[in-house]
Structure formats: C-alpha cells, structure tokens
Design a protein around this motif. Structure first.
Motif, short mmCIF file in Angstrom:
data_model
loop_
_atom_site.label_atom_id
_atom_site.label_comp_id
_atom_site.label_asym_id
_atom_site.label_seq_id
_atom_site.Cartn_x
_atom_site.Cartn_y
_atom_site.Cartn_z
N GLY A 246 3.82 6.03 -5.18
CA GLY A 246 4.50 5.74 -6.43
C GLY A 246 3.60 5.45 -7.61
N SER A 247 2.28 5.39 -7.38
CA SER A 247 1.35 5.05 -8.45
C SER A 247 0.63 6.30 -8.95
CB SER A 247 0.33 4.02 -7.96
OG SER A 247 -0.63 3.76 -8.95
N ASP A 248 0.36 6.33 -10.26
CA ASP A 248 -0.38 7.43 -10.87
C ASP A 248 -1.86 7.12 -11.05
OD1 ASP A 248 1.94 8.95 -11.10
OD2 ASP A 248 2.47 8.05 -13.03
N LEU A 249 -2.33 5.99 -10.52
CA LEU A 249 -3.74 5.64 -10.64
C LEU A 249 -4.60 6.67 -9.90
CD1 LEU A 249 -3.62 1.77 -10.07
CD2 LEU A 249 -3.92 2.98 -12.23
N ALA B 229 -4.05 8.90 -6.34
CA ALA B 229 -4.02 10.36 -6.44
C ALA B 229 -5.06 10.97 -5.51
CB ALA B 229 -4.25 10.78 -7.89
N TRP B 230 -6.23 10.38 -5.47
CA TRP B 230 -7.30 10.85 -4.57
C TRP B 230 -6.90 10.67 -3.11
CZ3 TRP B 230 -11.30 13.54 -3.25
CH2 TRP B 230 -12.11 13.14 -2.19
N LEU B 231 -6.29 9.54 -2.77
CA LEU B 231 -5.89 9.29 -1.39
C LEU B 231 -4.80 10.26 -0.95
CD1 LEU B 231 -5.88 5.38 -1.31
CD2 LEU B 231 -7.61 6.94 -0.40
N ARG B 232 -3.91 10.64 -1.85
CA ARG B 232 -2.88 11.63 -1.51
C ARG B 232 -3.51 12.99 -1.22
NH1 ARG B 232 0.14 8.73 -5.54
NH2 ARG B 232 -0.53 10.17 -7.18
N VAL B 233 -4.57 13.32 -1.97
CA VAL B 233 -5.29 14.56 -1.70
C VAL B 233 -5.93 14.51 -0.31
CG1 VAL B 233 -7.26 15.98 -2.40
CG2 VAL B 233 -5.71 15.07 -4.13
N CYS B 234 -6.51 13.37 0.04
CA CYS B 234 -7.12 13.21 1.38
C CYS B 234 -6.09 13.38 2.48
CB CYS B 234 -7.79 11.84 1.48
SG CYS B 234 -9.23 11.62 0.42
N GLU C 154 0.82 -1.21 0.00
CA GLU C 154 0.00 0.00 0.00
C GLU C 154 0.85 1.26 0.00
OE1 GLU C 154 -4.15 -1.34 2.23
OE2 GLU C 154 -2.45 -0.64 3.44
N ILE C 155 1.92 1.28 0.79
CA ILE C 155 2.74 2.48 0.89
C ILE C 155 3.48 2.76 -0.41
CG2 ILE C 155 4.78 1.33 1.84
CD1 ILE C 155 3.48 4.74 2.95
N THR C 156 3.91 1.69 -1.10
CA THR C 156 4.61 1.89 -2.37
C THR C 156 3.65 2.41 -3.45
OG1 THR C 156 4.28 -0.46 -2.84
CG2 THR C 156 6.40 0.20 -1.93
#
Length: 447
Positions: free
Chosen positions: A82-85, A89-94, A76-78
């Motif tokens: 590291g993923s562009d899905l 991207a949404w979880l990084r915004v959260c 999950e952390i990688t």
C-alpha cells in the motif's frame, strides 16, 4: 587510399577504435586512482581479512536464522502493498523476480548489510592506526541491536547506512569529497540532510567555498523536498528519542560513543565527514525531537558511521598508558561488550522470554502467522474465512487466501493444556502455548 580499400578498412577500424578507447580509459582510471588513493594501495588478503570474513559469516548466519523464525507483520504487509515509498517499490520488484517468501523479501536488506560491514571494515583500515583494531570495529558493528534490526526488518535504515558509509569511505580513500554522489544520494531522503550539515561544517573548517555552496544548496533543496515530514504542533519527545537511540546502540555503548565523538572533535580536531556526519545526526535528530516525534529509523543510521572514532578513541586512550595501567580500559570495554551481548541475546533469543512469561513481548507482532500458515497448508487448507482481519492479511502472504471452504476461530490460549482434537491448531514455542485456533471445515460457517 581507393574507395574499395577504404570501405574494407572501416570494419577493422570499428573493431579497433572501441578497444583503443577502452584501453585508454582504463589507463586513465588507473592513473587517477594511484594519484588520489592516498596511503592505501592494492594489497593481498591477510589474517585480519579472514577474521573479518568469519565475523561477517557468523552475523549473516544469525540473521538468516532470524528470518526463518519471524513472520511478516501487519504493519509490514500493509506498507508492502500500500505504500509508494521507494523501499517498498523495490521490495515488490524483488518479490516479482524471486517469488513471494521471507528470504526474497528481506534478502536485499541482508545483502546490503553485508556490503555495509565490508565498507565499515574498509573505512577502519584507513582510519584506525593498526589493522587488527578493525576486528573490534566489525564485531561492535555486527552486535549493535539497531544494525541487526535494520538488516532484517522492512526499514530503509540499511540503505541509508550504505549511502553514508559510501560517501565517507570515498572521502577517506581518495581524500576528495565525491560531490556528484553526495548530491545524488543527499536528495533521496530527509535523513541525508545531516550529510549536507556535516559537509557545511567541513567546508568552513577547510575554507572550501565550493563545498560550502554545495552544502547550502543541498540542504535547502532537501528541506524543500521533505519539509512535509517536519510538521504538527510542537511537542517534546526528547527523552523518548534519546532512550530509543540508547537502546538501538545499547546504553553503555551510546554513552561511550558520545564521549569518543566529543574527544575526536574537541581534542584531536578531527573534521572528517565520518565524525561530522555522526555528530550532526545525533544533534539534529535530538533537536528535532524537541518539537515532534521523529522517525528514528531515518535518523539513527547517520549516527552509526562514526563507530571507527569510538574504536580509535578506545585504543588511543589505552595505548597512551603504560601496560600496568591499561587494565581499567580493558575492563571498561569488557563491561560494555557484556551488556551489548546480553541485549543481542534478548534480540535473537527473544522466544526464550516465553519460558518466563506468556505475555506478548516486543516481537509478538512478528510471530505466529508463518507457523499457522504452514500448519494450515499441511492440512490442505488454501482458502478460509478468519475473524482476525490483520492475521488474514499476514496469512495471505504465505499463500492462505480468503475463501469459504473453511473458517478459523481464535480461541483462548491462557490454558496451557494440550488439546487432542483434530480441529484445534496450536502454535507453541519452546513447549509454551502461544496461540490456539479452531478450524471448522464447513461451508455453512459464519464469520
């Protein structure tokens, strides 16, 4: 009207015009909803609503408890950083909005799961004969292992379920296919290709040329966009995917589910998107597994939306018999629910497995990191070196960064005897030693 009076009238006209437009749009929307709403009209809350809310609260409470128990895994952390899905991207915004933590990371998934439960209930109120049948539907949905996994682990499954349920609800609620929404979400992921397959079958049955053209075009565009996911040398994974799907549903539920879907299509001639999406999802994923290993997290959500057909089939078979002959149907469902409850207990209470065996179980990759990070923080350690690079990434999520202030060594945890040394950190679950580490506070430590 003189020019002065005209210019004095303009502000008043500007205030009235938007209000008139909004009021007219509101009236038009109410007329359209009343015209296409079918048999479902606005209603007050009843006892069934409160029962469903109680089941939802219990389910959400159990999932919140699980979030507090598990840690972020290395996989999950990688993917998170590291993923562009679109999911990550949404979880990084959260995380940027609510801060770094397990609840902010998994909160949007849990919220979508709650919306999915309410959508499933809304579908059940339309599809099922008696409103009290919805209690069995929501209880079954809340207990499915695959649904619970998708609600807290970082998979796109919960959002895919939401897309399928929303389309099926709108089709049942207004008796019209929401083409715009269907096309919009149908092109977001390969998993939604089954939506176009179901729409094509529905169009052939209803002789709807417009729906058939949209289904063909949508399926073609979906395959063009995501055909790279279908690749590799053909290899048979049929049995593996069949077993995985059975475990996500619970084996007995899956067998009974297949039977009720067949009965809905063959006996009752039910060609609603609800049934067709589930049948298309099961058949397409199993056919694709004949040539490659598929991502079950993408294709399993399509199979979930047909649960109302299972509940409808159960009650239809039972109520068509006299009361004295209904016992075997109740026993059948009791056995199915018993096996399902055992599987759910193993999912939520998997730490109890350590009472019988200390061997790493299926959830080991989601443990240790959070407990270790909290222990290091309580000792004032914010930066350290560590031998295990995968564990280092997981600790970084909980605020333990890389540095030279201390070193952490992994020790053998096979001996259950406690160690009184202040430099030893032990992670225990239910009194059983799971992991042991040695903390060295020395700038000269080498790793």
């Amino acid at each position: 009207m003189t020019s002065k009076r005209f210019f004095r009238f303009l502000p008043e006209l500007g205030r009235k015009l938007p209000l008139d437009i909004l009021a007219r749009a509101r009236i038009e929307l109410k007329i359209w909803l009343n015209k296409h709403a079918g048999t479902m009209s606005p209603r007050r809350f009843d006892v069934i609503d409160f029962g469903v809310i109680a089941i939802m609260l219990i389910s959400l409470g159990a999932l919140l408890f699980m979030i507090s128990e598990i840690s972020i895994s290395y996989k999950e952390i990688t993917k998170l950083y590291g993923s562009d899905l679109w999911l990550f991207a949404w979880l990084r915004v959260c995380l940027e909005i609510f801060g770094v933590g397990d609840y902010s990371l998994r909160g949007s998934l849990l919220l979508t799961h709650a919306i999915n439960m309410w959508l499933m209930y809304a579908i059940g109120r339309i599809y099922l004969r008696k409103k009290r049948d919805c209690l069995l539907l929501i209880l079954l949905y809340a207990l499915l292992p695959g649904v619970n996994i998708s609600a807290i682990l970082l998979y796109e499954s919960v959002f895919i379920i939401f897309g399928f349920l929303l389309v099926c609800y709108l089709q049942l609620r207004f008796r019209r296919i929401p083409y715009v929404l269907l096309i919009a979400i149908g092109l977001l992921d390969l998993a939604f290709c089954t939506l176009f397959i179901a729409l094509g079958i529905h169009a052939l049955h209803k002789r709807n040329n417009t729906a058939l053209i949209i289904a063909l075009l949508g399926f073609g565009i979906n395959m063009f966009l995501y055909s790279s996911s279908i690749h590799g040398v053909p290899q048979a994974y049929f049995l593996d995917e069949l077993g995985a799907m059975a475990m996500l549903f619970s084996p007995l539920v899956f067998l009974y589910y297949i039977y009720t879907l067949y009965a809905a299509l063959a006996r009752r001639k039910d060609y609603s998107l609800l049934v067709l999406v589930s049948i298309s999802g099961i058949i397409f994923s199993l056919l694709l597994s004949l040539r490659q290993d598929i991502d079950i997290a993408k294709f399993a959500p399509a199979c979930v939306v047909g649960l109302p057909a299972l509940v409808y089939g159960f009650y239809n078979d039972m109520r068509s018999r006299l009361r004295i002959y209904r016992t075997r149907f109740k026993v059948r469902m009791a056995v199915i629910f018993s096996v399902l409850c055992v599987e759910v207990f193993c999912l939520f209470g998997n730490k109890f497995v350590y009472l019988f065996s200390l061997e790493p179980n299926y959830a080991r990759s989601y443990y240790v990191a959070k407990d270790l990070a909290h222990e290091l923080s309580s000792r004032g350690v914010k930066n350290l070196k560590i031998q295990d690079s995968t564990l280092a990434l997981r600790l970084g999520f909980y605020g333990i960064g890389a540095g030279s202030g201390a070193c952490l060594y992994t020790l053998d945890s096979s001996s259950p005897k406690p160690t009184k040394s202040k430099d030893i950190i032990e992670v225990r679950y239910l009194g059983k030693l799971i992991a042991r580490y040695k903390l060295v506070r020395n700038n000269a430590c080498r790793i």
